[in-house]
Design an enzyme around this catalytic site. Structure first.
Site, PDB file in Angstrom:
ATOM      1  N   ASP A 107       0.850  -1.186   0.000  1.00 24.26           N
ATOM      2  CA  ASP A 107       0.000   0.000   0.000  1.00 24.26           C
ATOM      3  C   ASP A 107       0.891   1.244   0.000  1.00 24.26           C
ATOM      4  OD1 ASP A 107      -2.347   1.848   0.841  1.00 24.26           O
ATOM      5  OD2 ASP A 107      -3.276  -0.127   0.767  1.00 24.26           O
ATOM      6  N   HIS A 140      -3.668   6.261   3.391  1.00 17.52           N
ATOM      7  CA  HIS A 140      -4.452   5.114   2.906  1.00 17.52           C
ATOM      8  C   HIS A 140      -3.972   3.808   3.546  1.00 17.52           C
ATOM      9  CE1 HIS A 140      -5.623   2.027  -0.165  1.00 17.52           C
ATOM     10  NE2 HIS A 140      -6.714   2.767  -0.253  1.00 17.52           N
ATOM     11  N   SER A 291     -11.431  -0.330  -1.077  1.00 17.61           N
ATOM     12  CA  SER A 291     -10.173  -0.553  -0.361  1.00 17.61           C
ATOM     13  C   SER A 291     -10.420  -1.087   1.031  1.00 17.61           C
ATOM     14  CB  SER A 291      -9.414   0.770  -0.208  1.00 17.61           C
ATOM     15  OG  SER A 291      -8.693   1.107  -1.348  1.00 17.61           O
TER      16      SER A 291
END
Length: 337
Positions: A107, A140, A291
């Site tokens: 990620d 994120h 996600s």
């Protein structure tokens, strides 16, 4: 590095991925080659089209693909949930639970946070695995890590940064990271990013790299495309593709990808998790996207894998007679937070 739009997909302009077996076949289009971790990036001579070169190589039975651009998949477009929002601290304490299960997280990296400040896995991270603090998707990876930590307490994360602060990466970077995992494969692998391919066929090097992790359960997001067009790597037979549901866990979130290639679904709307301690955020945020539904499914499999092999845990979850099955979304996995 230039990005070229091809329909609803994106590729790195002037680049083709292959392995060493194709180097002689591609030599007449080659300006330069960069090779690492089993992947060759062919930098093409001016005027050569990556799609046409790929087609010629595949016609010869060789493994090749344009270097597709992969993007993290929080909700990008429109609506109030298309960005993270600050939220009060979440009443979660990691406790002393310990698990032998390892979750791979490719990620944007993971930032410092109270939920894992004393953990062995975070202490082993280097500066290259730190989450970005600038960009549309900064935080994120930290958000995903928090969902995994809450859904599978005590599991260890193995983090590698493959996306920048804007959530952008490419197939070459991801495949190389996957190939490096072969020596110590995680039990579960969370991939909250993806792409369409230029021809809607699976990118072969990406497919090979995931299939080679034969004992790992790879869980990938179905994308925020509101489309049934295959989204890779989620649509691969060797991956568990995950769609997003609304907050009530009743209906597909309007942005979520869907289709016969989707295996599971979980809540993706307005989830709260760990985040950056930066700007208006004090370490927590609310965000939406496939996600984050993916992290809930990956975490559920990792939690069950305490008691059985991860492959068996995934099989039981996906084939449960008691779980609700939703057409084009697969089996419903409760958030469990």
């Amino acid at each position: 590095m230039d990005i070229q739009s091809v329909g609803a997909s994106y590729i790195r302009a002037g680049q083709v991925l292959t392995d060493r077996s194709a180097l002689s076949a591609v030599s007449r289009w080659t300006q330069a080659v960069s090779e690492a971790d089993g992947v060759c990036v062919i930098h093409l001579t001016p005027g050569a089209d990556p799609r046409e070169v790929t087609a010629e190589l595949r016609d010869q039975g060789l493994r090749a693909s344009p270097n597709h651009v992969l993007r993290g998949q929080p909700l990008f477009f429109g609506g109030p949930a298309s960005r993270p929002f600050p939220t009060p601290p979440i009443g979660f304490k990691p406790g002393r639970a310990r698990s032998d299960v390892v979750i791979g997280l490719l990620d944007t990296g993971v930032a410092k946070h109270p939920w894992w400040s004393g953990s062995d896995w975070y202490g082993n991270l280097g500066p290259d695995e730190a989450d970005a603090v600038e960009g549309a998707q900064a935080g994120h990876g930290t958000f995903v890590a928090g969902l995994l930590t809450r859904r599978a307490p005590g599991s260890r994360l193995r983090v590698e940064r493959v996306l920048d602060g804007d959530g952008i990466g490419d197939e070459a970077t991801v495949v190389r990271a996957l190939n490096r995992m072969r020596e110590r494969p995680p039990h579960v692998l969370n991939l909250s990013f993806g792409c369409h391919s230029f021809d809607d066929h699976p990118p072969p090097l990406l497919a090979d790299a995931i299939a080679a992790l034969s004992d790992t359960v790879t869980v990938a997001c179905a994308g925020n495309t509101a489309s049934d067009r295959p989204f890779w790597p989620a649509a691969l037979p060797s991956a568990v593709g995950v769609a997003a549901l609304d907050t009530a866990e009743e209906h597909r979130a309007p942005y979520s990808g869907y289709g016969t290639w989707v295996d599971a679904c979980a809540r993706g709307d307005w989830l709260a998790s760990s985040f950056l301690d930066h700007g208006e955020f004090a370490g927590y945020a609310a965000w939406s996207g496939t996600s984050f539904a993916t992290a809930l499914v990956a975490g559920a499999i990792a939690d069950a894998a305490r008691e059985m092999p991860a492959k068996e845990a995934a099989r039981r979850l996906l084939e449960s007679d008691e779980a609700r099955q939703i057409e084009d979304l697969g089996v419903l996995v409760p958030a469990g937070l």
